[in-house]
Each structure stands twice: as structure tokens, then as C-alpha cells.
Scaffold this motif. Sequence first.
Motif, PDB file in Angstrom:
ATOM      1  N   SER A 322     -24.199  29.224 -23.289  1.00 36.64           N
ATOM      2  CA  SER A 322     -23.973  28.556 -22.006  1.00 36.64           C
ATOM      3  C   SER A 322     -22.582  27.947 -21.947  1.00 36.64           C
ATOM      4  O   SER A 322     -22.028  27.732 -20.865  1.00 36.64           O
ATOM      5  CB  SER A 322     -25.019  27.448 -21.776  1.00 36.64           C
ATOM      6  N   PHE A 360     -29.032  23.717 -18.449  1.00 35.52           N
ATOM      7  CA  PHE A 360     -28.098  24.585 -17.736  1.00 35.52           C
ATOM      8  C   PHE A 360     -28.448  26.056 -17.968  1.00 35.52           C
ATOM      9  O   PHE A 360     -28.487  26.861 -17.039  1.00 35.52           O
ATOM     10  CB  PHE A 360     -26.674  24.304 -18.213  1.00 35.52           C
ATOM     11  N   ARG A 361     -28.712  26.423 -19.229  1.00 33.25           N
ATOM     12  CA  ARG A 361     -29.038  27.811 -19.559  1.00 33.25           C
ATOM     13  C   ARG A 361     -30.325  28.257 -18.874  1.00 33.25           C
ATOM     14  O   ARG A 361     -30.405  29.365 -18.332  1.00 33.25           O
ATOM     15  CB  ARG A 361     -29.161  27.972 -21.071  1.00 33.25           C
ATOM     16  N   TRP A 363     -31.693  27.084 -16.081  1.00 37.92           N
ATOM     17  CA  TRP A 363     -31.440  27.272 -14.650  1.00 37.92           C
ATOM     18  C   TRP A 363     -30.659  28.559 -14.409  1.00 37.92           C
ATOM     19  O   TRP A 363     -30.911  29.289 -13.439  1.00 37.92           O
ATOM     20  CB  TRP A 363     -30.669  26.090 -14.073  1.00 37.92           C
ATOM     21  N   ASP A 364     -29.707  28.842 -15.284  1.00 37.54           N
ATOM     22  CA  ASP A 364     -28.930  30.080 -15.189  1.00 37.54           C
ATOM     23  C   ASP A 364     -29.856  31.290 -15.243  1.00 37.54           C
ATOM     24  O   ASP A 364     -29.791  32.199 -14.402  1.00 37.54           O
ATOM     25  CB  ASP A 364     -27.922  30.115 -16.347  1.00 37.54           C
ATOM     26  N   ASP A 365     -30.775  31.291 -16.205  1.00 37.28           N
ATOM     27  CA  ASP A 365     -31.691  32.422 -16.353  1.00 37.28           C
ATOM     28  C   ASP A 365     -32.660  32.523 -15.184  1.00 37.28           C
ATOM     29  O   ASP A 365     -33.054  33.624 -14.783  1.00 37.28           O
ATOM     30  CB  ASP A 365     -32.460  32.302 -17.669  1.00 37.28           C
ATOM     31  N   THR A 368     -30.087  33.766 -12.081  1.00 39.38           N
ATOM     32  CA  THR A 368     -29.174  34.912 -12.107  1.00 39.38           C
ATOM     33  C   THR A 368     -29.669  36.077 -12.939  1.00 39.38           C
ATOM     34  O   THR A 368     -28.910  37.008 -13.190  1.00 39.38           O
ATOM     35  CB  THR A 368     -27.787  34.496 -12.652  1.00 39.38           C
ATOM     36  N   GLU A 372     -27.342  39.344 -13.218  1.00 39.73           N
ATOM     37  CA  GLU A 372     -26.780  39.810 -14.484  1.00 39.73           C
ATOM     38  C   GLU A 372     -27.174  41.258 -14.743  1.00 39.73           C
ATOM     39  O   GLU A 372     -26.387  42.049 -15.259  1.00 39.73           O
ATOM     40  CB  GLU A 372     -27.281  38.917 -15.632  1.00 39.73           C
ATOM     41  N   SER A 380     -32.343  37.456 -20.539  1.00 42.31           N
ATOM     42  CA  SER A 380     -32.664  36.128 -20.033  1.00 42.31           C
ATOM     43  C   SER A 380     -33.932  35.663 -20.736  1.00 42.31           C
ATOM     44  O   SER A 380     -34.690  36.471 -21.284  1.00 42.31           O
ATOM     45  CB  SER A 380     -32.884  36.142 -18.518  1.00 42.31           C
ATOM     46  N   GLY A 438     -26.360  22.795 -13.353  1.00 37.69           N
ATOM     47  CA  GLY A 438     -27.133  24.039 -13.464  1.00 37.69           C
ATOM     48  C   GLY A 438     -27.978  24.302 -12.245  1.00 37.69           C
ATOM     49  O   GLY A 438     -28.015  25.431 -11.724  1.00 37.69           O
ATOM     50  N   LEU A 441     -25.872  25.362  -9.190  1.00 37.82           N
ATOM     51  CA  LEU A 441     -25.333  26.725  -9.225  1.00 37.82           C
ATOM     52  C   LEU A 441     -26.400  27.800  -9.092  1.00 37.82           C
ATOM     53  O   LEU A 441     -26.169  28.842  -8.472  1.00 37.82           O
ATOM     54  CB  LEU A 441     -24.580  26.952 -10.538  1.00 37.82           C
ATOM     55  N   TYR A 442     -27.573  27.544  -9.672  1.00 43.43           N
ATOM     56  CA  TYR A 442     -28.491  28.665  -9.893  1.00 43.43           C
ATOM     57  C   TYR A 442     -29.868  28.526  -9.252  1.00 43.43           C
ATOM     58  O   TYR A 442     -30.717  29.390  -9.456  1.00 43.43           O
ATOM     59  CB  TYR A 442     -28.676  28.877 -11.395  1.00 43.43           C
TER      60      TYR A 442
END
Length: 467
Positions: A322, A360-361, A363-365, A368, A372, A380, A438, A441-442
Motif C-alpha cells: 500500500s 487503506f489496503r 478499501w483499495d481492494d 479497485t 486493477e 486483491s 482510503g 479514494l476507493y
Amino acid sequence: METKLSSIYHKFGRFDTDDHDLHSVALRFRLLRQHGFCVSPDVFQRFKDEEGRFDLGLAKDASGLMSLYEAAQLEHPGEDILEEAKNFATSHLQALVPFLEPSQAKQVEHVLEHPFHKTLPRIEARRCIDIFNDGCEIDRDMVDLAILDFNHIQSIHQTELQEFSRWWEGTGISKEMGSLIRNQPILWFMLSCLALPEPQFSRCRIELAKLTALVFVIDDLFDVCGELEDLVVFTEAVDSLDPTSVEPLPNCMNLCFVALMNVVKNGIGFLALKPQDSVDILHRSNAMWGSLCKAFLQEARWLRLEDAPTANEYLKNATTTSGLILYLTYAYFILACQQMSIMKPLDATPSLIHLPAAIFRLWDDLGTSRDEKDRGYDASYIEFYVKEYDVSEECARKETLNLIGDAWRKLNQASMQSGLHDFPPAFIRFALNCARVGQLLYAFGKDDRQTTIEEHIRKMLIEKIHV
């Protein structure tokens, strides 16, 4: 302010009066916890009935329920009463929405979607200014002062953005790598502004934005640009800081390596006020960049060799990729130096650094994983959880949200404990803001998220507020 809060805390802790309604109690609880006072959640016991449930007489108190919901966001592990409070407030607020005036219904929906504790302060400040500047009955002088402050800080950020943009163009990375990377310098800089908005941290903000840019670019380098053999050499070069090792590699890797070394040696390290602190930061930063590239390389091997890890193995590695562990560790050293705080050695990764990175990671997964996959990279937590436990994607996404909730409870506890001895207050605020980024953004669908991010960029960095 601390003296006043301390006085309220000591009176509030006794809780021997009968003139506190739900809104007042919940608001005081939230404000005290946000400022590091260890208030017991037992103050809410008085709002339960004889059967130990929250009193249904509160079900139509929209103001009190919103305050209760906001207070429950600061729960620690094992505080079941706050989890009950959150569920109680959520269900009854949702039931109330159709019967409220449009303005209050909108407020309720906003609180449920964006509770204050998990929202970036500068985003919330701009939202409130827009509301109060649009004819609401409130002290006009206060609104004008808030506008003046917001515009002043925005002008500082705009000047910093110009410097950062010149640095980014000077690296030559965007010209060399073109569409293979996410070329988003304004977004990268805005993230630093949102996490660390205070005007006195100008140089720190610029250097952290450079770190953000390099993490994004190197992530793309490992995901879609580099051959596995070249990525091994690049990782070894970063780990050993040997510039001769990257000479045989593609030019894009050489440019990334040079930019990284310049930022570490000529930027971050020299923000320290004492020479020994500069040495400590440089030593730590070298190890962190090596760890980050090794984690990126591990992901590349998993995907290209089709060697799937377990969900937990993936998450442990992905928390490093991350970039936030590196980002937060740098910020800790810089802020400790700038504020003349005692710099505590970080032999291990503290919870106040690890937990925001995990949030953060995740939420990213959540946000997105499909994006990705479109870019040729489909790893993810959700993907590996589905494979490992043979469940639906919906089930995996629910588990991911549960992990985010658990991490927030632990982070709330860590931020309060860390405030006693270990970390400067500015860093605690920064760590919490990194966890909040996070979700910003996601937490949206692909199209909606892009529109929303552009809107935030416009309001945070471009559009001045007019009185």
C-alpha cells in the motif's frame, strides 16, 4: 482548550447529574475521546431500559441518534455497548428519514454515510462552509473567518503544487513511461494536503507527495511494465542502493531509481533538524524502500507464476505494498524532528502505522479490484478470500468490511494510547487521516469515484470560496 476539556472530563466521568440528554452526552463523549481522554462508554448505560436494551423512547430523537452514531465510531475492541449503540442508531435513523424535513433527512443520510470521525477534516470543513455560506442562519463573522482560513491554506497548497509539479516533470518518468503508469500528480499532491493540511508543514507535504508519486509509479512498474527478471534486479538495486546495478535495465527503471535516490538523499533526509536524525532517517528509509520493492516483487511472482497465496498471506504483504507503512514512517521522523519531539526508535512497525496501512489496503481492494483486473493485475484480498474459502464475492466483500471495522476499533485505541507518551499529536492526526483517505479514494463505483475525486480536487486545490 486542554484545560477546559480536562475540566469537562472530570465532571463527565462522575456523571452524577440528571440533566444530560442523549445528544449532550454523546457529543461530549465524542469530543473527549477525539482529544485523547479515556471516557468510559458506561456513560450510555443510563439510556438503556430494564432489559438492557437502548430505550425505544429515543427512537424519534434524530439529533440524539445522530450524535450517538457519531460517538460510536470511536469504539475500542470489546466495547459492546458502543457496537449496540451504533446498530440502534443506524436502524432508527434509517427508519426516520422518510418522515423528516428534507434538510434534516439529508443531514441524517450524510452522517450515516460519512461519520465525522472517519471523514477527512478538510473535506468536511469545505462541505460545512458551502452549507453555511448558502444562507443558513449562523454567525456571519464565523463563516467569513472560516472562508478566509480555507482560502489562505488553499493558496499555500497551490504554491506547493507548482513546486511539486515542476519536480515531477523534471524526473522525466511520465514522458518515458507514458500511458503505462497512472500520471496523476495533482491527485498525489492532494493526498498529502488532505492528510497533513496545516500550513506550517509545507516542506513536509511536498516531500511526502514525492513519495506518493514514486510509490504509485513503482507499483505500476511491477504490475504491468517490467519483466520478472528485470524486477528482481531492480529490487536488489534498491535494497543495496547500488546505482550500477540498474544500468543494464530499461530506461524507465533507471529513471525511477534516480528519482527515488534523489528524494531520499536530497529531500527527506535533510528535513531533519539534527545531523544524527538525518542519518537515522536515511538508514530507516533505505530499509523501507527495500522492503516495499520486495513486497511488490512477491506480488508479481504470485501473479505471474500463478502461485496463489492465502488471503491472510496476501493481506500481510499487501499492507506493505500500500506504501503507507513507508509513508507514515517517513512522516513520523519528519514531524518528530520539526516539532522537536523525542524520536522513538521504530524497531518494529507500531499499530499507529500498521493499522492505517491495512485499512487503506482493504478499501483499495474493495474499490479497485475490478479496475486493477482491467489493467492486467487482479490480485486483491477479495480474490484470494473467494478462492480459499469457496464463497461468493459478496461474502468476501462483507468480510473485508468487517476487517476494516476491526482495524478502526484497534486504531482508535492505539491513537489514544499513543497520545500519552510515544507520538507527537500532529502525527496521530496524520495517521488517522491516512486511514480516512482510503475510503475517500476507493469507496465508490468506478465511474462515480472518478467524478467524486475530480470534484474534491476542484474544491480543495482549484476553486476559491467566494463570500
